[in-house]
Design a protein around this motif. Structure first.
Motif, PDB file in Angstrom:
ATOM      1  N   ASP A  84      41.963  42.653  18.069  1.00 18.96           N
ATOM      2  CA  ASP A  84      43.467  42.666  17.670  1.00 18.96           C
ATOM      3  C   ASP A  84      43.619  42.192  16.252  1.00 18.96           C
ATOM      4  OD1 ASP A  84      46.266  42.912  17.861  1.00 18.96           O
ATOM      5  OD2 ASP A  84      46.474  41.089  18.682  1.00 18.96           O
ATOM      6  N   VAL A  85      43.123  42.608  15.160  1.00 15.68           N
ATOM      7  CA  VAL A  85      42.838  42.189  14.157  1.00 15.68           C
ATOM      8  C   VAL A  85      43.893  42.579  13.178  1.00 15.68           C
ATOM      9  CG1 VAL A  85      41.542  41.728  11.984  1.00 15.68           C
ATOM     10  CG2 VAL A  85      40.504  41.311  14.219  1.00 15.68           C
ATOM     11  N   CYS A  86      44.766  41.978  12.506  1.00 13.35           N
ATOM     12  CA  CYS A  86      45.999  42.627  11.607  1.00 13.35           C
ATOM     13  C   CYS A  86      45.315  42.038  10.158  1.00 13.35           C
ATOM     14  CB  CYS A  86      47.134  42.215  12.117  1.00 13.35           C
ATOM     15  SG  CYS A  86      48.392  43.073  11.158  1.00 13.35           S
ATOM     16  N   VAL A  87      45.376  42.964   9.173  1.00 16.07           N
ATOM     17  CA  VAL A  87      45.038  42.678   7.790  1.00 16.07           C
ATOM     18  C   VAL A  87      46.077  43.462   7.005  1.00 16.07           C
ATOM     19  CG1 VAL A  87      42.593  42.764   8.214  1.00 16.07           C
ATOM     20  CG2 VAL A  87      43.724  44.846   7.448  1.00 16.07           C
ATOM     21  N   GLU A 115      39.210  48.671   3.846  1.00 17.49           N
ATOM     22  CA  GLU A 115      38.390  47.856   4.016  1.00 17.49           C
ATOM     23  C   GLU A 115      37.995  47.545   5.151  1.00 17.49           C
ATOM     24  OE1 GLU A 115      37.979  44.716   0.725  1.00 17.49           O
ATOM     25  OE2 GLU A 115      39.799  45.631  -0.125  1.00 17.49           O
ATOM     26  N   MET A 116      38.843  47.181   6.136  1.00 13.96           N
ATOM     27  CA  MET A 116      38.812  46.903   7.572  1.00 13.96           C
ATOM     28  C   MET A 116      38.302  47.848   8.099  1.00 13.96           C
ATOM     29  SD  MET A 116      39.233  44.283   9.642  1.00 13.96           S
ATOM     30  CE  MET A 116      38.844  44.334  11.395  1.00 13.96           C
ATOM     31  N   LEU A 117      38.501  48.986   7.998  1.00 11.02           N
ATOM     32  CA  LEU A 117      37.913  49.963   8.904  1.00 11.02           C
ATOM     33  C   LEU A 117      36.545  50.369   8.434  1.00 11.02           C
ATOM     34  CD1 LEU A 117      40.999  52.438   8.612  1.00 11.02           C
ATOM     35  CD2 LEU A 117      40.114  51.414  10.435  1.00 11.02           C
ATOM     36  N   LEU A 139      35.569  39.490   9.773  1.00 10.13           N
ATOM     37  CA  LEU A 139      35.930  40.447   8.867  1.00 10.13           C
ATOM     38  C   LEU A 139      37.609  40.302   8.590  1.00 10.13           C
ATOM     39  CD1 LEU A 139      35.388  42.645   6.788  1.00 10.13           C
ATOM     40  CD2 LEU A 139      35.623  44.062   8.964  1.00 10.13           C
ATOM     41  N   GLY A 140      38.191  40.301   9.516  1.00 13.34           N
ATOM     42  CA  GLY A 140      39.674  40.300   9.583  1.00 13.34           C
ATOM     43  C   GLY A 140      40.197  39.029   8.756  1.00 13.34           C
TER      44      GLY A 140
END
Length: 455
Positions: free
Chosen positions: A338-341, A348-350, A402-403
């Protein structure tokens, strides 16, 4: 335990105190796999504020932990029971007490289901925007406890922005009121926001004053196919940079699309790497969709298909709402991140999540509330395979790391619960963690409310 049961029954109806182990076991956990849970000593189902106060006074007198619960649709273990605790289920407190079209407010008890409230206020030409995917099951109290989001947050915001005031039963049984019923109010500290997202660790919400909005026009959606999730993320950035305000912007990758098709037989395109859904509830949604379609094309979309009817739009939204159940139906089990950026970091997250999937040799399906950067990578694995389970946990942690590296947060809407306790400390830092523990100590000096959660 017989003393506990007897004292609880002094202030509760006979059918409101459950002790049969086969029954209480069904209240032991929420929907988060692989989060520890215990065996409750009793499950109580109060029907009034006074009964909640009785439960908390009894718990304090006997030093028994209390775990508040809603519909147990949470995904972080925040509602999981501990051994010997009282599970305080608020499902019977399910009345809508008032809907005020002039003040645009609703007053509700915590057990009101999100969809029930939405439909009730719709009859008055009003709308309650927060809409988690589990909106047909989840309760307002649970939404408040986790500061829930939903599919339409990109335009309308999250639960915290709609909670004006609360009545809360504290650990010792006292009743506290916070906030207001007015459109504005800045008297003292914002105690209401303190309870929103506290996961039942500071008090038990027994009444909420919620802000409402005028009911918007029905929305129309489009579906855009992309050769990669990162390309879809780039389209999201272009749409937001151009000043558009969609009512919904959701992403599903190929793994997710296949799972949804297997469950629903909707015939979503499985040849594409990512499907972006964008909707508008403006007075001219077709024009907005046409403009967004061009932006999707410039970001590399292979096909853009606007819905021609509201029924087609609803089908696309239903596909997105079914993602959790579809991925759960895959062989093995899942862990849902459940990472929010920041939106600018979404691509970049994907891309980073795809690299983590390859590194650990695991299937990781990704869906996202793309409009606000909230991603839900779902790690799929065989729990009976020790090595695969180890890699799944490592991949889950790598996604959270990463997030944070991208300037994000470990949870955008699911909460911390049991699942992310270690990571909360990393995100807050030692000073922030000390201050939060100080708040917990002030409200719950005996540590009885939802112990073992958050930190």
């Amino acid at each position: 335990m017989s003393e506990l049961t007897a004292r609880l029954r002094e202030g509760l109806p006979a059918d409101a105190v459950l002790t049969d182990p086969d029954v209480t076991l069904s209240y032991a956990r929420d929907m988060a796999d692989f989060c520890a849970s215990g065996t409750p000593a009793a499950v109580v189902l109060p029907g009034s504020v006074e009964e909640v106060q009785h439960v908390m006074r009894t718990a304090t007198a006997l030093r028994v932990p209390v775990v508040p619960q809603g519909a147990r649709t949470g995904l972080s273990g925040a509602a999981n029971a501990g051994d010997g605790c009282i599970v305080l289920s608020l499902l019977r407190m399910n009345r809508i007490l008032e809907i005020n079209p002039v003040d645009r407010t609703a007053v509700v008890e915590p057990g009101v289901v999100n969809a029930v409230l939405t439909r009730a206020v719709n009859e008055h030409g009003l709308h309650y925007p927060p809409d988690p995917s589990s909106w047909e099951e989840c309760t307002i109290g649970g939404n408040i406890g986790t500061a829930a989001g939903g599919l339409c947050c990109v335009k309308y915001g999250v639960t915290a922005e709609y909670v004006l005031g609360l009545d809360v039963v504290l650990a010792d049984g006292r009743l506290m009121s916070t906030g207001r019923s007015t459109a504005k109010g800045v008297a003292g500290y914002d105690m209401t926001r303190l309870f929103v997202g506290s996961e039942g660790s500071l008090g038990v919400v027994v009444r909420a004053v919620l802000a409402l909005r005028p009911r918007p026009p029905r929305q129309l959606a489009l579906a855009a196919e992309f050769p990669s999730a990162a390309a879809a993320g780039d389209a999201v950035c272009r749409i937001m940079e151009s000043g558009h305000v969609p009512s919904l912007m959701e992403l599903m990758d190929r793994t997710t699309l296949r799972a949804v098709n297997a469950l629903t037989r909707m015939g979503l395109p499985e040849s594409t790497e990512a499907l972006l859904l964008v909707a508008f509830d403006t007075h001219d949604p077709a024009a907005d969709l046409a403009a967004v379609g061009e932006l999707c094309g410039s970001a590399g979309a292979s096909e853009v298909v606007p819905a021609e009817t509201q029924a087609e739009s609803e089908m696309l939204l239903q596909a997105r709402r079914s993602v959790h159940y579809a991925l759960e139906a895959l062989p093995g089990t899942t862990m849902i991140d459940d990472v929010c950026v920041p939106r600018s970091k979404l691509a970049e997250m994907l891309e980073g999540t795809a690299a983590i999937s390859e590194k650990y040799g695991l299937t990781i399906g990704v869906c996202a509330h793309a409009g606000d950067g909230n991603t839900h990578p779902t790690v799929c694995f065989d729990p009976d395979d020790e090595d695969e389970t180890r890699r799944a946990y490592e991949a889950f942690d790598a996604i959270m790391a990463l997030g944070l590296d991208l300037g994000g947060t470990i949870t955008g809407e699911h909460g911390v619960g049991v699942l992310k306790k270690e990571w909360l400390a990393r995100e807050l830092g030692p000073v922030g963690l000390e201050m939060q523990r100080g708040v917990k100590q002030l409200f719950d000096p005996l540590g009885l409310l939802n112990p073992g959660k958050l930190f």
